[in-house]
Design an enzyme around this catalytic site. Structure first.
Site, PDB file in Angstrom:
ATOM      1  N   ASP A 147      35.898  33.015  36.415  1.00 56.18           N
ATOM      2  CA  ASP A 147      35.721  33.234  35.046  1.00 56.18           C
ATOM      3  C   ASP A 147      34.108  33.304  35.142  1.00 56.18           C
ATOM      4  O   ASP A 147      33.581  32.957  36.209  1.00 56.18           O
ATOM      5  CB  ASP A 147      36.258  32.198  34.288  1.00 56.18           C
ATOM      6  CG  ASP A 147      36.222  32.416  33.053  1.00 56.18           C
ATOM      7  OD1 ASP A 147      35.696  33.772  32.571  1.00 56.18           O
ATOM      8  OD2 ASP A 147      36.970  31.773  32.107  1.00 56.18           O
TER       9      ASP A 147
HETATM   10  C1  BGC Z   1      36.346  34.086  29.227  1.00 59.23           C
HETATM   11  C2  BGC Z   1      37.217  35.045  29.803  1.00 59.23           C
HETATM   12  C3  BGC Z   1      36.768  36.383  29.906  1.00 59.23           C
HETATM   13  C4  BGC Z   1      35.514  36.290  30.521  1.00 59.23           C
HETATM   14  C5  BGC Z   1      34.755  37.995  30.518  1.00 59.23           C
HETATM   15  C6  BGC Z   1      34.978  34.367  29.680  1.00 59.23           C
HETATM   16  O1  BGC Z   1      34.080  33.418  29.006  1.00 59.23           O
HETATM   17  O2  BGC Z   1      36.651  32.726  29.573  1.00 59.23           O
HETATM   18  O3  BGC Z   1      38.760  34.876  29.483  1.00 59.23           O
HETATM   19  O4  BGC Z   1      37.654  37.291  30.663  1.00 59.23           O
HETATM   20  O5  BGC Z   1      34.586  35.519  29.636  1.00 59.23           O
HETATM   21  O6  BGC Z   1      34.381  38.086  29.106  1.00 59.23           O
END
Ligand code: BGC
Length: 742
Positions: free
Chosen positions: A263
């Site tokens: 993530d």
């Molecule tokens: C989120 C993810 C997301 C990623 C990219 C993170 O903060 O938890 O679900 O895909 O950002 O935007």
């Protein structure tokens, strides 16, 4: 074999047999594994290391020297995110990157329709492909553990079986486009508060029975090509480099051969990132610049620090080769697949899909006096009241925020549907959050209203008292502490004085319809005062059209709740037994005990017996009625190697066509370990004409009877008595068939 090296003239080269010209890794006809090994053998250590980390906010490098393209990620999971600047979250301001917004995943889960899920995956996959994306960051399948979780709207509800059945076709539909799904957030990311500093403590039974099955189904049945690690910790290690979750379970027990993507900002340690299962690092130092070096990306945990460890002999290259293999596999499945389709954006088919999924997911929670559907024969006057009738809901909420080509608001949808047949009036009723901006995408709406709550209420009540129908459209929105990433809700109640507005409207007009727009359960202290209640989710681009179809009866509602609506927050075990969200320990880590174990959602409600939910899991009404006949099993006993078939006749006893979701739960009557009263193990959405009867068939096998024995670390079905329970919801049992497992 002709020696290619000795031939120089292009003309002669083109006359060569294909295998002589084309390296194995570029040859579509070779098996993927041979291509992977061939490409790997041509790569330098530096090139392999480069594959494992980002080079911009959403992109990681390929191997330009070998013609392996960059990997482009995009959110996910409700539409394709607008392009952002290279190093920033801010949108780049392109003018050709607007998308169709599909209903939120809670709505998809509420369709209880694997066909809708496939349609969703296929459509969003086509949009991703057209935008040349390699990976869609979604879908999310974290289990609904508390209604305060700000991100429940991005997930598929509280039940592992329902989420499993719904995630598989989504993944398949996406990947048919040569775009990878990235199922997230693996695992135990069940609330947002302190998401980077929470350590989840959960027993193995709950882990395997509740929190992992949807991920496992996505891997083993959906064959997802990527998985995203979670922010939280489990056993003291972050989800993005977690020995237990990633190496032991995902790659070990389940045989996942794809790539684990971190993530954004979820990587914290080079050594763990090397050894504990992470393959691609994204979003570290998420402003992209603050590490003090000229290029922050070189300082990612899996960039220079990794290379230096290899060069100094501190670590070997076995892990690196494994990561590179997985990333190359991803390339051959996606951006190096020359046979993948071209995709499409904003097509009429995509809007139709968004509308249909919305129509099938809307849940009719209550319909006393048959206030719905709205009858237009006498040219009624309709008052629409509430901020959510006009507020754009596709902007906000965190990473799933979108830039849409269009979004039909509930008010516009109702107006268009009623045109010429009813008079539609509007009053605001309350002011919630008038803002409308996310990372530079603005709604362009001016929702400012400086009138006092009393003035707004008085206007609404006056309007409501003089019309035939009142449709209140409220609920939550995508602002912080509502249905929004990175924060949780602060309570179960509706915000912004809405409860008072609803009660006042109920006194003013007996034909009140409350439409709750949210991705979460909300408290409804006025439930007995309001005849009709509709759960409308965040419905995306076609929100108003989907909603109007249901309100006016063009579509008969068939959605069912994918999670329990508790009457009170304390009825939720995470709040009754838990210390959610906990207090930090000496290291600042919130130790979060999942004290309720496997008893999540209806499994807890069933156990309590006396505590009734506001609306149970699986609940949803229709404008017609269904009669359930007596269920039968084809045998009184089931062999551990065989199957059992349960049939039940369902008849449409009303006067219009409708769909019913028939649910099959299994109850284990005696077990060496405590088991839930019943667990969902099959369901079938059936369409019936008035008067029509169909026999529904469910086939179950040993797997449906198993629990996870944590002492033995295996799934066990104990011989003995079971019941197959046919139900219209977890709270509405229609028939029981006893049987025994030999
Ligand atoms: C989120 C993810 C997301 C990623 C990219 C993170 O903060 O938890 O679900 O895909 O950002 O935007």
């Amino acid at each position: 074999m002709i020696k290619v090296k000795t031939l120089v003239a292009g003309l002669m080269l083109s006359a060569l047999p294909l295998q002589a010209q084309t390296p194995i890794y570029l040859d579509d006809n070779q098996p993927i594994e041979s291509r992977v090994e061939d490409a790997l053998s041509r790569m330098t250590v530096e090139e392999k290391v480069a594959l494992t980390h980002a080079q911009s906010k959403f992109c990681s490098p390929g191997v330009a020297r070998l013609g392996i393209p960059e990997f482009w990620m995009t959110d996910g999971p409700h539409g394709i995110r607008p392009e952002v600047l290279w190093d920033e979250w801010e949108q780049a301001g392109w003018t050709n990157d607007s998308c169709v917004a599909y209903p939120a995943l809670t709505c998809l889960a509420a369709t209880w329709s694997p066909e809708m899920s496939y349609l969703y995956g296929k459509s969003i996959g086509e949009e991703a492909r057209y935008r040349n994306k390699t990976v869609i960051l979604g879908p999310g399948v974290n289990i609904y553990r508390t209604p305060l979780n700000g991100r429940n709207f991005e997930y598929m509800g509280e039940d592992p079986y329902l989420a499993s059945r719904m995630v598989v076709p989504y993944v398949q539909g996406v990947q048919e486009n040569g775009v990878a799904a990235c199922v997230k957030h693996y695992a135990l990311n069940n609330h947002e508060a302190n998401r980077h500093t929470t350590n989840v403590i959960v027993d193995d039974r709950a882990l395997y029975e509740i929190y992992l099955p949807a991920f496992k189904a996505a891997v083993q049945e959906g064959k997802t090509w990527t998985i995203m690690g979670s922010y939280n910790q489990y056993k003291g290690q972050h989800g993005c480099h977690n020995q237990y979750l990633l190496n032991d379970i995902l790659k070990g027990e389940w045989g996942f051969d794809g790539a684990v993507v971190s993530d954004w900002g979820g990587t914290h340690d080079t050594n763990q990132a090397i050894t504990n299962g992470l393959d691609m690092e994204f979003g570290s130092w998420t402003d992209g610049l603050s590490n003090g070096a000229s290029n922050a990306y070189d300082n990612y945990y899996l960039a220079m620090p990794y290379l230096q460890r290899i060069q100094s002999g501190q670590v070997g290259t076995a892990e690196l080769d494994d990561k590179a293999r997985r990333i190359l596999r991803l390339a051959f499945r996606t951006n190096m697949n020359r046979n993948r389709p071209y995709g499409s954006m904003r097509s009429p088919e995509h809007y139709a899909a968004a509308r249909k999924i919305g129509e099938e997911g809307i849940v009719l929670l209550q319909n006393n006096n048959q206030v719905l559907p709205i009858i237009t024969t006498n040219q009624p006057r309709i008052a629409v009241i509430g901020e959510n009738a006009v507020k754009m809901m596709t902007v906000g909420g965190g990473s799933s925020s979108l830039k849409v080509q269009r979004e039909v608001s509930p008010l516009d949808g109702i107006r268009q549907r009623a045109a010429g047949q009813a008079e539609v009036l509007y009053a605001r009723g309350y002011v919630g959050d008038a803002s409308g901006e996310y990372n530079g995408v603005v709604t362009g709406q001016n929702l400012n209203d400086i009138r006092s709550a009393e003035e707004l209420l008085a206007e609404a009540v006056q309007l409501a008292s003089g019309v035939d129908y009142v449709i209140f459209v409220g609920g939550l929105n995508k602002s912080k502490h509502q249905d929004c990433e990175d924060s949780d809700r602060t309570g179960l109640e509706l915000p912004y004085n809405q409860d008072a507005v609803i009660s006042a409207l109920a006194r003013a007009n007996k034909n009140l319809i409350v439409v709750n727009v949210s991705g979460n359960a909300v408290a409804m202290p006025w439930v007995k005062e309001v005849p009709a209640i509709v759960q409308a989710w965040f419905l995306g681009s076609e929100a108003g059209n989907s909603l109007a179809s249901v309100l006016f009866g063009d579509v008969n509602p068939s959605g069912k709740l994918p999670f329990t609506f508790p009457a009170r927050l304390v009825d939720v075990p995470a709040h009754q037994l838990g210390e959610y969200p906990g207090t930090p320990d000496e290291y600042g880590i919130y130790q979060q005990n999942y004290n309720e174990g496997i008893f999540v959602g209806y499994r807890w409600t069933d156990k309590q017996k006396k505590v009734k939910p506001l609306f149970p899991f699986g609940h949803g009404l229709s404008y017609t009625t269904f009669a359930y006949g007596k269920p039968k099993a084809d045998s009184k006993t089931m062999s551990p190697y065989g199957q059992l078939t349960i049939t039940v006749p369902i008849k449409n006893t009303g006067s219009r066509e409708g769909q019913e979701v028939v649910q099959l739960y299994i109850s284990d009557k005696k077990s060496s370990l405590p088991r839930p009263v019943k667990e969902l193990k099959a369901f079938n959405k059936v369409s019936l004409q008035p008067g029509e009867e169909k026999e529904i068939t469910f086939t179950i096998d040993k797997e449906s009877l198993c629990f996870f024995d944590d002492a033995r670390h295996e799934w066990v079905a104990e011989p003995g008595q079971f019941e197959a329970i046919v139900a219209a919801s977890a709270g509405d049992v229609r028939g029981v068939v006893p049987f025994a497992l030999d």
